[in-house]
Scaffold this motif. Structure first.
Motif, PDB file in Angstrom:
ATOM      1  N   PRO A  49      15.802  -8.573 -39.158  1.00  8.23           N
ATOM      2  CA  PRO A  49      15.131  -9.001 -37.928  1.00  8.23           C
ATOM      3  C   PRO A  49      15.118 -10.511 -37.722  1.00  8.23           C
ATOM      4  O   PRO A  49      15.260 -10.992 -36.594  1.00  8.23           O
ATOM      5  CB  PRO A  49      13.705  -8.452 -38.100  1.00  8.23           C
ATOM      6  N   GLU A  50      14.931 -11.260 -38.804  1.00  5.51           N
ATOM      7  CA  GLU A  50      14.877 -12.722 -38.681  1.00  5.51           C
ATOM      8  C   GLU A  50      16.221 -13.268 -38.198  1.00  5.51           C
ATOM      9  O   GLU A  50      16.274 -14.131 -37.319  1.00  5.51           O
ATOM     10  CB  GLU A  50      14.512 -13.342 -40.038  1.00  5.51           C
ATOM     11  N   GLN A  51      17.324 -12.742 -38.767  1.00  7.31           N
ATOM     12  CA  GLN A  51      18.645 -13.176 -38.342  1.00  7.31           C
ATOM     13  C   GLN A  51      18.925 -12.720 -36.916  1.00  7.31           C
ATOM     14  O   GLN A  51      19.527 -13.462 -36.118  1.00  7.31           O
ATOM     15  CB  GLN A  51      19.711 -12.620 -39.299  1.00  7.31           C
ATOM     16  N   GLY A  52      18.488 -11.506 -36.577  1.00  7.78           N
ATOM     17  CA  GLY A  52      18.679 -11.010 -35.224  1.00  7.78           C
ATOM     18  C   GLY A  52      17.989 -11.890 -34.203  1.00  7.78           C
ATOM     19  O   GLY A  52      18.555 -12.224 -33.148  1.00  7.78           O
ATOM     20  N   GLN A  53      16.752 -12.304 -34.513  1.00  7.43           N
ATOM     21  CA  GLN A  53      16.007 -13.188 -33.621  1.00  7.43           C
ATOM     22  C   GLN A  53      16.691 -14.531 -33.483  1.00  7.43           C
ATOM     23  O   GLN A  53      16.774 -15.104 -32.390  1.00  7.43           O
ATOM     24  CB  GLN A  53      14.580 -13.371 -34.162  1.00  7.43           C
ATOM     25  N   LYS A  54      17.227 -15.024 -34.586  1.00  4.32           N
ATOM     26  CA  LYS A  54      17.888 -16.327 -34.579  1.00  4.32           C
ATOM     27  C   LYS A  54      19.145 -16.297 -33.700  1.00  4.32           C
ATOM     28  O   LYS A  54      19.378 -17.215 -32.907  1.00  4.32           O
ATOM     29  CB  LYS A  54      18.256 -16.715 -36.014  1.00  4.32           C
ATOM     30  N   VAL A  55      19.936 -15.226 -33.824  1.00  3.31           N
ATOM     31  CA  VAL A  55      21.174 -15.110 -33.049  1.00  3.31           C
ATOM     32  C   VAL A  55      20.867 -14.983 -31.554  1.00  3.31           C
ATOM     33  O   VAL A  55      21.454 -15.680 -30.719  1.00  3.31           O
ATOM     34  CB  VAL A  55      22.022 -13.916 -33.533  1.00  3.31           C
ATOM     35  N   THR A  56      19.944 -14.080 -31.204  1.00  2.00           N
ATOM     36  CA  THR A  56      19.643 -13.872 -29.783  1.00  2.00           C
ATOM     37  C   THR A  56      18.982 -15.091 -29.155  1.00  2.00           C
ATOM     38  O   THR A  56      19.238 -15.414 -27.995  1.00  2.00           O
ATOM     39  CB  THR A  56      18.741 -12.630 -29.601  1.00  2.00           C
ATOM     40  N   SER A  57      18.160 -15.800 -29.929  1.00  2.70           N
ATOM     41  CA  SER A  57      17.527 -17.015 -29.414  1.00  2.70           C
ATOM     42  C   SER A  57      18.570 -18.101 -29.167  1.00  2.70           C
ATOM     43  O   SER A  57      18.540 -18.789 -28.134  1.00  2.70           O
ATOM     44  CB  SER A  57      16.469 -17.514 -30.403  1.00  2.70           C
ATOM     45  N   ALA A  58      19.492 -18.261 -30.114  1.00  2.01           N
ATOM     46  CA  ALA A  58      20.560 -19.261 -29.962  1.00  2.01           C
ATOM     47  C   ALA A  58      21.457 -18.922 -28.780  1.00  2.01           C
ATOM     48  O   ALA A  58      21.888 -19.812 -28.030  1.00  2.01           O
ATOM     49  CB  ALA A  58      21.376 -19.351 -31.246  1.00  2.01           C
ATOM     50  N   LEU A  59      21.756 -17.632 -28.588  1.00  4.42           N
ATOM     51  CA  LEU A  59      22.590 -17.199 -27.470  1.00  4.42           C
ATOM     52  C   LEU A  59      21.903 -17.485 -26.139  1.00  4.42           C
ATOM     53  O   LEU A  59      22.518 -18.018 -25.208  1.00  4.42           O
ATOM     54  CB  LEU A  59      22.898 -15.706 -27.597  1.00  4.42           C
ATOM     55  N   SER A  60      20.618 -17.150 -26.064  1.00  8.63           N
ATOM     56  CA  SER A  60      19.862 -17.392 -24.835  1.00  8.63           C
ATOM     57  C   SER A  60      19.805 -18.873 -24.504  1.00  8.63           C
ATOM     58  O   SER A  60      19.968 -19.275 -23.343  1.00  8.63           O
ATOM     59  CB  SER A  60      18.450 -16.828 -24.995  1.00  8.63           C
ATOM     60  N   SER A  61      19.598 -19.698 -25.533  1.00 12.85           N
ATOM     61  CA  SER A  61      19.503 -21.144 -25.326  1.00 12.85           C
ATOM     62  C   SER A  61      20.834 -21.725 -24.864  1.00 12.85           C
ATOM     63  O   SER A  61      20.884 -22.539 -23.935  1.00 12.85           O
ATOM     64  CB  SER A  61      19.055 -21.823 -26.623  1.00 12.85           C
ATOM     65  N   ALA A  62      21.928 -21.307 -25.498  1.00 13.67           N
ATOM     66  CA  ALA A  62      23.246 -21.826 -25.133  1.00 13.67           C
ATOM     67  C   ALA A  62      23.630 -21.397 -23.722  1.00 13.67           C
ATOM     68  O   ALA A  62      24.180 -22.192 -22.939  1.00 13.67           O
ATOM     69  CB  ALA A  62      24.289 -21.342 -26.134  1.00 13.67           C
ATOM     70  N   GLN A  63      23.332 -20.138 -23.374  1.00 11.70           N
ATOM     71  CA  GLN A  63      23.652 -19.645 -22.028  1.00 11.70           C
ATOM     72  C   GLN A  63      22.840 -20.385 -20.977  1.00 11.70           C
ATOM     73  O   GLN A  63      23.365 -20.746 -19.917  1.00 11.70           O
ATOM     74  CB  GLN A  63      23.371 -18.143 -21.956  1.00 11.70           C
ATOM     75  N   ALA A  64      21.565 -20.616 -21.271  1.00  5.85           N
ATOM     76  CA  ALA A  64      20.708 -21.333 -20.327  1.00  5.85           C
ATOM     77  C   ALA A  64      21.195 -22.767 -20.119  1.00  5.85           C
ATOM     78  O   ALA A  64      21.183 -23.284 -18.993  1.00  5.85           O
ATOM     79  CB  ALA A  64      19.268 -21.336 -20.827  1.00  5.85           C
TER      80      ALA A  64
END
Length: 369
Positions: A49-64
Motif C-alpha cells: 500500500p505504501e508503494q502504491g500510494q507513492k506511485v499514484t501520488s507521483a503520477l497525479s502530481s506529474a500530470q497536474a
C-alpha cells in the motif's frame, strides 16, 4: 477601452512561460507520466500500500504539473485571439475581458514560476512538520493547535495527503506538540519556508479578565528521507581477508582458512566472522552484519542531517518570523518578506499560498543568508 499594451503584455507572458518550460521540461514530464502510468497499471501495485500510494501520488502530481503548463499556453493563445477580435470589432467589452484575463494569467504564471525556484537537494521530497507550543502557557498550546489546523487545511485545499504521526495534548486546551507528514512531491520545498517561530497576539479566551496575550509556537519542517530495509554494498568498497579460525569448533574449523574479516573501505567499518564452518558461510554472515551496521550509520547520518535542516527554533521573543495579530487590529504579517494579509480567518483556514510563494522568492534572493 483597454489601458494596457497587449502585445507587450502577451510577449512577456510567453517569455515567462518559456522560462518555466525550460525548467519543468514537458517532454521529460510526459516520459515520467508514461512510466508512472505503467507502474500504476501493475496488478500487484497495491500489494504494498505504501508503494502504491507513492506511485499514484507521483503520477497525479506529474500530470497536474503538465496540465498546468499546457493550459497556461492555451490561455495565452486564447487571450491573444480575444484581443485581435476586440480590436477588429472595436469591442471595448472584449478588450476589458482580455485585460482581466491577462492579469489572471500573470498571477497563475507567477505561482507556477515559484516551483522552478525549488531546486534544493531536498526540495522535491515529502515533508514532516512538527509544531511545538512555546512561551505563553495555555494560549501557546491553543495556538499550536490552530497552526496545525492551518497547515492541514492548506494541504486539504490542494488535495495533498497528510498523515498525523504524533500528538501530545496539553492539559487545559490545545497541543504541546504535534507531528504530521505531507505526502506530496515538493511538500518540503514549499513548507520549508514556514519553519521558524510564529507569534499570536489576541484577547485570551482563557483569561477571565479578557486581557491581551502574546504567545508563541515553533514550526519545524524536515524532508521525509526514504528508509531502505537493506543496503547494497559495491564489491569495490569491500576488502575481504581470510584467516584460520581459533578456539573450539572441531578440526575442520581450526585447520582451514574459513574465518573472514570484512572491511568497508569508505567508512572503515570492520566485521569479523568465524562461527560458521565454511568460508562461504562466514562471508555471507559477515555481509549481513556489515549491511546492518552501514544501514545504522546511514540512519544516524540522516537523523543528523534532519536536525541540521530543522535548525534551532526557540519559540519565544526575538526570533519570530511571522505575527498573527487578532487584537487590537487584524493582520498576519511575515517579518522576513513583509508580505501581509488582513484576512486572518482565511489564513487560519489554510490560505497561505501567497506567504509560501513570498518566502520561496525571499529565500532564493538570498534573504536567509
Amino acid at each position: 477601452m483597454a489601458t494596457i499594451d497587449f502585445p507587450a503584455e502577451i510577449k512577456a507572458l510567453r517569455s515567462t512561460l518559456e522560462s518555466i518550460e525550460a525548467v519543468s521540461d514537458p517532454t521529460a514530464l510526459q516520459a515520467k507520466i508514461a512510466d508512472l502510468s505503467e507502474q500504476a497499471a501493475a496488478p500487484d501495485l497495491w500489494d504494498d500500500p505504501e508503494q502504491g500510494q507513492k506511485v499514484t501520488s507521483a503520477l497525479s502530481s506529474a500530470q497536474a504539473e503538465l496540465d498546468r503548463v499546457k493550459k497556461l499556453s492555451q490561455r495565452i493563445d486564447d487571450v491573444e485571439t480575444l484581443v485581435e477580435l476586440g480590436n477588429e470589432m472595436e469591442d471595448a467589452d472584449s478588450l476589458t475581458e482580455a485585460e482581466a484575463d491577462v492579469a489572471a494569467i500573470r498571477k497563475d504564471l507567477d505561482a507556477l514560476e515559484v516551483r522552478t525556484l525549488l531546486s534544493g537537494e531536498y526540495d522535491a521530497r515529502e515533508a514532516v512538520v512538527t509544531i511545538r507550543a512555546g512561551a505563553g502557557g495555555v494560549d501557546a498550546a491553543d495556538f499550536a493547535e490552530m497552526l496545525m489546523r492551518m497547515y492541514l487545511r492548506w494541504a486539504e485545499r490542494h488535495g495533498y495527503p497528510t498523515k498525523v504521526m504524533d500528538t501530545s495534548y496539553a492539559e487545559e486546551a490545545g497541543l504541546k506538540s504535534a507531528t504530521f507528514e505531507v505526502n506530496t512531491p515538493y511538500a518540503f520545498g514549499n513548507l520549508s519556508v514556514e519553519a521558524g517561530t510564529h507569534r499570536l497576539v489576541r484577547i485570551s479566551p482563557f483569561d477571565n479578565q479578557g486581557r491581551r496575550q502574546t504567545s508563541f509556537a515553533a514550526v519545524e519542517v524536515v524532508p521525509l528521507i526514504e528508509q531502505t530495509d537493506s543496503i547494497e554494498i559495491p564489491e569495490s568498497e569491500l576488502k575481504i581477508d581470510v584467516f584460520r579460525s581459533s578456539g573450539p569448533g572441531g578440526q575442520s574449523v581450526n585447520t582451514t582458512d574459513s574465518a573472514v574479516r570484512m572491511t568497508h573501505i569508505p567508512t572503515g567499518t570492520v566485521v569479523s566472522m568465524q562461527n560458521e564452518k565454511s568460508q562461504i558461510q562466514n562471508r555471507a554472515a559477515a555481509l549481513r552484519v556489515m549491511q546492518s551496521r552501514l544501514l545504522l550509520i546511514r540512519q544516524q547520518e540522516e537523523a543528523a542531517k534532519k536536525k541540521e535542516l530543522a535548525g534551532d527554533i526557540k519559540a519565544s521573543w526575538g526570533d519570530q518570523m511571522r505575527s498573527y495579530v487578532l487584537q487590537p487590529y487584524q493582520m498576519v504579517k511575515d517579518l522576513r518578506t513583509e508580505h501581509e494579509s488582513g484576512n486572518t480567518q482565511a489564513v487560519f483556514d489554510g490560505a497561505i499560498d501567497d506567504f509560501i510563494e513570498a518566502g520561496i522568492r525571499w529565500r532564493r534572493s538570498g534573504g536567509n543568508d
